[in-house]
Design a protein around this motif. Structure first.
Motif, PDB file in Angstrom:
ATOM      1  N   GLU A 100       0.876  -1.115  -0.489  1.00 32.43           N
ATOM      2  CA  GLU A 100      -0.068  -0.062   0.315  1.00 32.43           C
ATOM      3  C   GLU A 100       0.881   1.381  -0.524  1.00 32.43           C
ATOM      4  N   TYR A 101       1.803   1.752  -1.341  1.00 29.02           N
ATOM      5  CA  TYR A 101       2.681   2.508  -0.794  1.00 29.02           C
ATOM      6  C   TYR A 101       2.288   4.059  -1.408  1.00 29.02           C
ATOM      7  N   ASP A 102       0.629   4.088  -1.057  1.00 29.22           N
ATOM      8  CA  ASP A 102       0.766   5.750  -1.212  1.00 29.22           C
ATOM      9  C   ASP A 102       0.525   5.979   0.246  1.00 29.22           C
ATOM     10  N   ALA A 103       0.281   4.311   0.856  1.00 30.84           N
ATOM     11  CA  ALA A 103      -0.227   5.055   2.051  1.00 30.84           C
ATOM     12  C   ALA A 103       1.218   4.698   3.303  1.00 30.84           C
ATOM     13  N   VAL A 104       1.645   4.276   2.905  1.00 29.91           N
ATOM     14  CA  VAL A 104       3.248   4.256   3.388  1.00 29.91           C
ATOM     15  C   VAL A 104       3.916   6.143   2.927  1.00 29.91           C
ATOM     16  N   LYS A 105       3.306   6.895   2.025  1.00 22.38           N
ATOM     17  CA  LYS A 105       3.882   8.104   1.811  1.00 22.38           C
ATOM     18  C   LYS A 105       3.975   8.795   3.185  1.00 22.38           C
ATOM     19  N   LYS A 109       4.685  11.250   5.750  1.00 25.30           N
ATOM     20  CA  LYS A 109       4.683  13.118   5.536  1.00 25.30           C
ATOM     21  C   LYS A 109       3.773  13.012   6.715  1.00 25.30           C
ATOM     22  N   THR A 110       2.485  12.598   7.268  1.00 28.22           N
ATOM     23  CA  THR A 110       2.195  13.020   8.107  1.00 28.22           C
ATOM     24  C   THR A 110       3.168  13.276   9.673  1.00 28.22           C
ATOM     25  N   GLY A 111       4.116  11.986   9.826  1.00 29.62           N
ATOM     26  CA  GLY A 111       5.111  12.308  11.275  1.00 29.62           C
ATOM     27  C   GLY A 111       6.085  13.248  10.377  1.00 29.62           C
ATOM     28  N   ILE A 112       6.602  13.691   9.541  1.00 27.94           N
ATOM     29  CA  ILE A 112       7.907  14.568   9.299  1.00 27.94           C
ATOM     30  C   ILE A 112       6.486  15.773   9.513  1.00 27.94           C
ATOM     31  N   ALA A 113       5.203  16.212   9.480  1.00 30.91           N
ATOM     32  CA  ALA A 113       4.565  17.348   9.593  1.00 30.91           C
ATOM     33  C   ALA A 113       4.202  17.613  10.906  1.00 30.91           C
ATOM     34  N   LYS A 114       4.184  16.159  12.081  1.00 31.29           N
ATOM     35  CA  LYS A 114       4.252  16.833  13.253  1.00 31.29           C
ATOM     36  C   LYS A 114       5.333  16.539  13.603  1.00 31.29           C
ATOM     37  N   CYS A 115       6.645  16.245  13.109  1.00 33.44           N
ATOM     38  CA  CYS A 115       7.934  16.834  13.856  1.00 33.44           C
ATOM     39  C   CYS A 115       8.275  15.826  14.397  1.00 33.44           C
ATOM     40  N   ALA A 116       7.547  14.158  14.498  1.00 33.11           N
ATOM     41  CA  ALA A 116       7.662  12.980  15.141  1.00 33.11           C
ATOM     42  C   ALA A 116       8.940  13.272  15.499  1.00 33.11           C
ATOM     43  N   HIS A 117       9.886  12.539  16.776  1.00 36.39           N
ATOM     44  CA  HIS A 117      11.142  12.470  17.494  1.00 36.39           C
ATOM     45  C   HIS A 117      11.599  11.105  16.805  1.00 36.39           C
ATOM     46  N   PRO A 118      12.727  10.236  17.002  1.00 33.59           N
ATOM     47  CA  PRO A 118      13.705  11.636  16.174  1.00 33.59           C
ATOM     48  C   PRO A 118      13.335  12.144  14.536  1.00 33.59           C
ATOM     49  N   LEU A 119      13.063  13.483  14.428  1.00 37.47           N
ATOM     50  CA  LEU A 119      12.980  13.807  12.665  1.00 37.47           C
ATOM     51  C   LEU A 119      13.934  12.755  11.636  1.00 37.47           C
ATOM     52  N   GLU A 120      14.740  12.921  11.617  1.00 40.71           N
ATOM     53  CA  GLU A 120      16.075  13.499  10.813  1.00 40.71           C
ATOM     54  C   GLU A 120      16.324  11.825  10.588  1.00 40.71           C
ATOM     55  N   ARG A 121      15.419  10.889  11.883  1.00 34.56           N
ATOM     56  CA  ARG A 121      15.484   9.197  10.752  1.00 34.56           C
ATOM     57  C   ARG A 121      14.494   9.422  10.190  1.00 34.56           C
ATOM     58  N   GLN A 123      12.848  10.888   8.317  1.00 35.26           N
ATOM     59  CA  GLN A 123      13.145  11.981   6.665  1.00 35.26           C
ATOM     60  C   GLN A 123      14.127  10.596   6.322  1.00 35.26           C
ATOM     61  N   ARG A 124      14.582   9.979   7.069  1.00 31.67           N
ATOM     62  CA  ARG A 124      16.051   9.339   6.170  1.00 31.67           C
ATOM     63  C   ARG A 124      14.861   7.873   5.467  1.00 31.67           C
ATOM     64  N   LEU A 125      14.597   7.290   7.289  1.00 31.97           N
ATOM     65  CA  LEU A 125      13.268   6.597   6.469  1.00 31.97           C
ATOM     66  C   LEU A 125      12.685   6.527   4.998  1.00 31.97           C
ATOM     67  N   TYR A 126      12.204   7.654   4.867  1.00 35.20           N
ATOM     68  CA  TYR A 126      11.054   8.019   4.203  1.00 35.20           C
ATOM     69  C   TYR A 126      12.319   8.150   2.356  1.00 35.20           C
ATOM     70  N   ASN A 127      13.684   8.487   2.311  1.00 36.88           N
ATOM     71  CA  ASN A 127      14.010   8.965   1.629  1.00 36.88           C
ATOM     72  C   ASN A 127      14.094   7.644   0.996  1.00 36.88           C
ATOM     73  N   GLU A 128      15.331   6.740   1.480  1.00 36.85           N
ATOM     74  CA  GLU A 128      14.920   5.277   1.468  1.00 36.85           C
ATOM     75  C   GLU A 128      13.558   4.458   0.903  1.00 36.85           C
ATOM     76  N   PHE A 129      12.868   4.436   1.362  1.00 40.57           N
ATOM     77  CA  PHE A 129      11.475   4.465   0.331  1.00 40.57           C
ATOM     78  C   PHE A 129      11.113   5.339  -0.756  1.00 40.57           C
TER      79      PHE A 129
END
Length: 133
Positions: A100-105, A109-121, A123-129
Motif C-alpha cells: 500500500e505504497y500511497d499509504a506509506v507516503k 508525510k504525517t510523521g514529518i509534518a508533526k515533527c515526530a522525534h527523531p525527525l532526521e531518522r 526523513q532518512r527512512l522516507y527518502n530510502e522508501f
C-alpha cells in the motif's frame, strides 16, 4: 514505594518474563495478558501518550496480531505515540508489507509534518522508501 513509575513496574515484569522464558513467553506464562493489561491501563494517562516505553508495548501488541490496522488507528485516535518517529516507522512498514505504497507516503508525510522525534531518522527512512519505489 509510592514514587515508583507504574508503567515501569509493568515493563520490569515483562522484561523479567523474557528472562525467565528465553525461548519466548508461552501462552501459559500470561505474558500476552500482562502486555494487554499494561496497554489498556495507561491509554488515557496523558504523561504516557508520548512515552517511548508505552508506545513499544502497543507496537509489540500490534506485531502479535495478524491484522494490526485497528491498533494503529486506535493509537492515532488516542494520540498515543504521535510525536515519536517509531510509530510512523512501524505504521509505514505495515503498509509497505501490504504493498500500500500511497499509504506509506502519507504515513511518512504525517510523521514529518508533526515533527515526530527523531525527525532526521524519519526523513532518512522516507527518502530510502522513495528510492526503493
Amino acid at each position: 514505594d509510592g514514587d515508583r513509575d507504574p508503567l515501569q513496574i509493568y515493563i520490569d515484569y515483562l522484561n523479567w518474563m523474557h528472562d525467565v522464558y528465553p525461548e519466548g513467553p508461552s501462552i501459559d506464562s500470561g505474558y500476552d495478558n500482562v502486555l494487554k493489561e499494561a496497554a489498556d491501563k495507561f491509554q488515557d494517562v496523558t504523561k504516557y501518550k508520548n512515552d517511548l516505553r508505552y508506545l513499544k508495548i502497543w507496537l509489540e501488541l500490534a506485531r502479535k496480531k495478524p491484522e494490526p490496522r485497528n491498533i494503529f488507528h486506535f493509537l492515532i485516535q488516542k494520540d498515543i505515540g504521535q510525536q515519536k518517529s517509531l510509530f510512523y516507522e512501524n505504521y509505514a512498514l505495515y503498509h509497505e508489507e501490504r504493498e500500500e505504497y500511497d499509504a506509506v507516503k502519507e504515513v511518512f508525510k504525517t510523521g514529518i509534518a508533526k515533527c515526530a522525534h527523531p525527525l532526521e531518522r524519519l526523513q532518512r527512512l522516507y527518502n530510502e522508501f522513495k528510492c526503493r519505489f
